[in-house]
Design a protein around this motif. Structure first.
Motif, mmCIF file in Angstrom:
data_model
loop_
_atom_site.group_PDB
_atom_site.id
_atom_site.type_symbol
_atom_site.label_atom_id
_atom_site.label_comp_id
_atom_site.label_asym_id
_atom_site.label_seq_id
_atom_site.Cartn_x
_atom_site.Cartn_y
_atom_site.Cartn_z
ATOM 1 N N PHE A 155 0.808 -1.217 0.000
ATOM 2 C CA PHE A 155 0.000 0.000 0.000
ATOM 3 C C PHE A 155 0.846 1.275 0.000
ATOM 4 C CE2 PHE A 155 -3.289 -3.088 1.125
ATOM 5 C CZ PHE A 155 -4.221 -2.735 0.161
ATOM 6 N N THR A 156 2.063 1.180 0.503
ATOM 7 C CA THR A 156 2.957 2.339 0.401
ATOM 8 C C THR A 156 3.297 2.589 -1.067
ATOM 9 O OG1 THR A 156 3.836 1.906 2.597
ATOM 10 C CG2 THR A 156 5.159 3.304 1.168
ATOM 11 N N SER A 159 -0.022 3.670 -2.937
ATOM 12 C CA SER A 159 -0.476 5.021 -2.590
ATOM 13 C C SER A 159 0.430 6.069 -3.233
ATOM 14 C CB SER A 159 -0.546 5.207 -1.076
ATOM 15 O OG SER A 159 0.728 5.095 -0.510
ATOM 16 N N ALA A 160 1.718 5.770 -3.305
ATOM 17 C CA ALA A 160 2.646 6.733 -3.922
ATOM 18 C C ALA A 160 2.280 6.952 -5.391
ATOM 19 C CB ALA A 160 4.084 6.230 -3.799
ATOM 20 N N TRP A 163 -1.298 8.755 -5.769
ATOM 21 C CA TRP A 163 -1.380 10.180 -5.455
ATOM 22 C C TRP A 163 -0.810 11.064 -6.542
ATOM 23 C CZ3 TRP A 163 -1.365 13.792 -0.912
ATOM 24 C CH2 TRP A 163 -2.572 13.676 -0.247
ATOM 25 N N TRP A 167 -1.467 15.413 -7.474
ATOM 26 C CA TRP A 167 -0.553 16.568 -7.380
ATOM 27 C C TRP A 167 0.342 16.777 -8.591
ATOM 28 C CZ3 TRP A 167 4.666 15.886 -7.654
ATOM 29 C CH2 TRP A 167 5.151 14.602 -7.416
ATOM 30 N N ASN A 182 12.356 9.249 -9.708
ATOM 31 C CA ASN A 182 12.409 9.743 -8.334
ATOM 32 C C ASN A 182 11.539 8.921 -7.392
ATOM 33 O OD1 ASN A 182 14.038 12.357 -7.796
ATOM 34 N ND2 ASN A 182 13.226 12.630 -9.849
ATOM 35 N N VAL A 186 12.916 6.633 -4.150
ATOM 36 C CA VAL A 186 12.410 6.661 -2.772
ATOM 37 C C VAL A 186 11.891 5.282 -2.361
ATOM 38 C CG1 VAL A 186 10.722 7.661 -1.197
ATOM 39 C CG2 VAL A 186 11.850 9.124 -2.878
ATOM 40 N N LEU A 191 14.772 7.053 1.231
ATOM 41 C CA LEU A 191 15.177 8.458 1.267
ATOM 42 C C LEU A 191 16.598 8.589 1.840
ATOM 43 C CD1 LEU A 191 13.854 11.136 0.579
ATOM 44 C CD2 LEU A 191 12.858 11.187 2.865
ATOM 45 N N SER B 151 9.749 17.592 -4.124
ATOM 46 C CA SER B 151 8.290 17.444 -4.202
ATOM 47 C C SER B 151 7.890 15.978 -4.299
ATOM 48 C CB SER B 151 7.724 18.151 -5.429
ATOM 49 O OG SER B 151 7.952 19.525 -5.335
ATOM 50 N N VAL B 152 8.615 15.216 -5.106
ATOM 51 C CA VAL B 152 8.289 13.794 -5.250
ATOM 52 C C VAL B 152 8.462 13.092 -3.909
ATOM 53 C CG1 VAL B 152 8.918 11.615 -6.364
ATOM 54 C CG2 VAL B 152 8.905 13.720 -7.707
ATOM 55 N N ALA B 153 9.570 13.379 -3.228
ATOM 56 C CA ALA B 153 9.807 12.763 -1.920
ATOM 57 C C ALA B 153 8.705 13.159 -0.933
ATOM 58 C CB ALA B 153 11.178 13.181 -1.390
ATOM 59 N N PHE B 155 5.575 14.149 -1.489
ATOM 60 C CA PHE B 155 4.258 13.575 -1.743
ATOM 61 C C PHE B 155 4.249 12.057 -1.637
ATOM 62 C CE2 PHE B 155 3.507 17.857 -3.385
ATOM 63 C CZ PHE B 155 2.355 18.139 -2.676
ATOM 64 N N THR B 156 5.411 11.442 -1.846
ATOM 65 C CA THR B 156 5.484 9.993 -1.622
ATOM 66 C C THR B 156 5.298 9.695 -0.134
ATOM 67 O OG1 THR B 156 6.912 9.728 -3.552
ATOM 68 C CG2 THR B 156 6.919 7.933 -1.958
ATOM 69 N N VAL B 157 5.946 10.489 0.695
ATOM 70 C CA VAL B 157 5.807 10.304 2.148
ATOM 71 C C VAL B 157 4.373 10.622 2.585
ATOM 72 C CG1 VAL B 157 6.540 11.164 4.413
ATOM 73 C CG2 VAL B 157 8.245 10.785 2.612
ATOM 74 N N SER B 159 1.605 10.699 0.870
ATOM 75 C CA SER B 159 0.583 9.795 0.353
ATOM 76 C C SER B 159 0.615 8.467 1.103
ATOM 77 C CB SER B 159 0.749 9.573 -1.146
ATOM 78 O OG SER B 159 1.962 8.955 -1.429
ATOM 79 N N ALA B 160 1.811 8.017 1.457
ATOM 80 C CA ALA B 160 1.914 6.759 2.211
ATOM 81 C C ALA B 160 1.176 6.878 3.548
ATOM 82 C CB ALA B 160 3.381 6.402 2.447
ATOM 83 N N ARG B 162 -1.127 9.101 4.323
ATOM 84 C CA ARG B 162 -2.531 9.447 4.139
ATOM 85 C C ARG B 162 -3.380 8.223 3.794
ATOM 86 N NH1 ARG B 162 -5.296 14.745 1.697
ATOM 87 N NH2 ARG B 162 -7.332 13.839 1.464
#
Lengths: 194, 194
Positions: A155-156, A159-160, A163, A167, A182, A186, A191, B151-153, B155-157, B159-160, B162
């Motif tokens: 789900f990580t 979800s990435a 989303w 955005w 990118n 991640v 990271l 930004s990618v980092a 929103f990846t964080v 979204s995970a 969220r």
């Protein structure tokens, strides 16, 4: 020739339907709105399509069929598990960037599918998630991935990529390929600097 | 004593309001529904609260104030950037697990806030995202994080954490702490084995 033109017209109607469903929601879109958008009379639109339901059905299942068939292809290929996950993540992002309206409809408006297609769609999504999870699990078993909880990892990742729809806007300084690279950095590499 | 009781009653109303807004949406919830849920007459509920708008306002800004104040605290603490990111991720997950209904309302129903509070809420969210992004950027500059697109980092964080709302159910074999640790492993360390 005539047939090709007819297919092209149907594709145009499908593309405009996806955009309208995305912007106004499935229930907020009338066949009259769609005819206006396509530049046809509502009556002659029915020479190309059966109903609003049929449009939704085609849009949703094209997307889910793409995921399912790509997953099957990737499962059958002899590449490392990290490459399999990368290929799936790239597919998600590419579909989103190239066919964003249809992906959005398949993500949000599938719930308006009439039965039995609703159940079939939910089953297809479940199968896809199961197959994706199995790849992560196999990658852990093979020592390629860290021993994380498979659902959390699944789900990580999902979800990435999901989303991105909310955005990412193409042409604002980040290409689709940079976006993919990118996100993969991640998700696969983390990271933190090694 | 009387004041404490009054505060407790107000808190009860807020908690039930968050649950109803989450389940039925803000516009789908009437004050009559809420009174029924709390077990009070609608008229006497107004001794404790002003309006439905006020309830939404309190729920949304409590959540955003929590994020903003935690961010400020973390920014001011002398710990590595990876620890700062971890602390923020843990805060997101903990808030979601402990106060899921309110988080869900702040995520989805903030758009019903009347002006000028709507603009204030959007600004608070933007400030939070900017502060979070600045931590990632500083971590990259310090050589702690990989040189990814910020930004990618971000929103990846985000979204995970969220999406936890959508798929995580406490008590189904994965504790909140295990959830946090596994998400952090994927986001900071990456799925791939080092």
């Amino acid at each position: 020739m005539f047939k090709t033109k007819k297919v092209a017209k149907r594709e145009l109607i499908l593309a405009e339907a996806a955009k309208l469903f995305k912007d106004r929601g499935y229930s907020g879109t009338s066949m009259r709105d769609l005819a206006g958008q396509v530049g046809m009379e509502a009556a002659s639109m029915y020479n190309h399509i059966k109903s609003k339901d049929e449009l939704l059905d085609t849009i949703c299942f094209r997307i889910s069929d793409t995921y399912i068939s790509q997953l099957a292809e990737i499962e059958a290929t002899a590449i490392p598990f990290s490459e399999k996950i990368k290929a799936l993540v790239r597919l998600h992002i590419r579909l989103m960037v190239e066919d964003g309206a249809a992906v959005s409809v398949a993500n949000h408006d599938w719930k308006y599918l009439p039965e039995p297609r609703l159940t079939e769609f939910k089953q297809a999504r479940k199968n896809y998630e199961k197959g994706f999870a199995a790849l992560i699990e196999a990658g852990i078993a093979a020592g390629e991935f860290r021993p994380v909880n498979v659902s959390v990892a699944l789900f990580t990742v999902l979800s990435a990529v999901r989303w991105v729809e909310l955005w990412y806007r193409p042409g604002r300084g980040l290409s689709a390929e940079e976006l993919e690279n990118n996100i993969l950095t991640v998700l696969l590499g983390g990271l933190a600097q090694r």
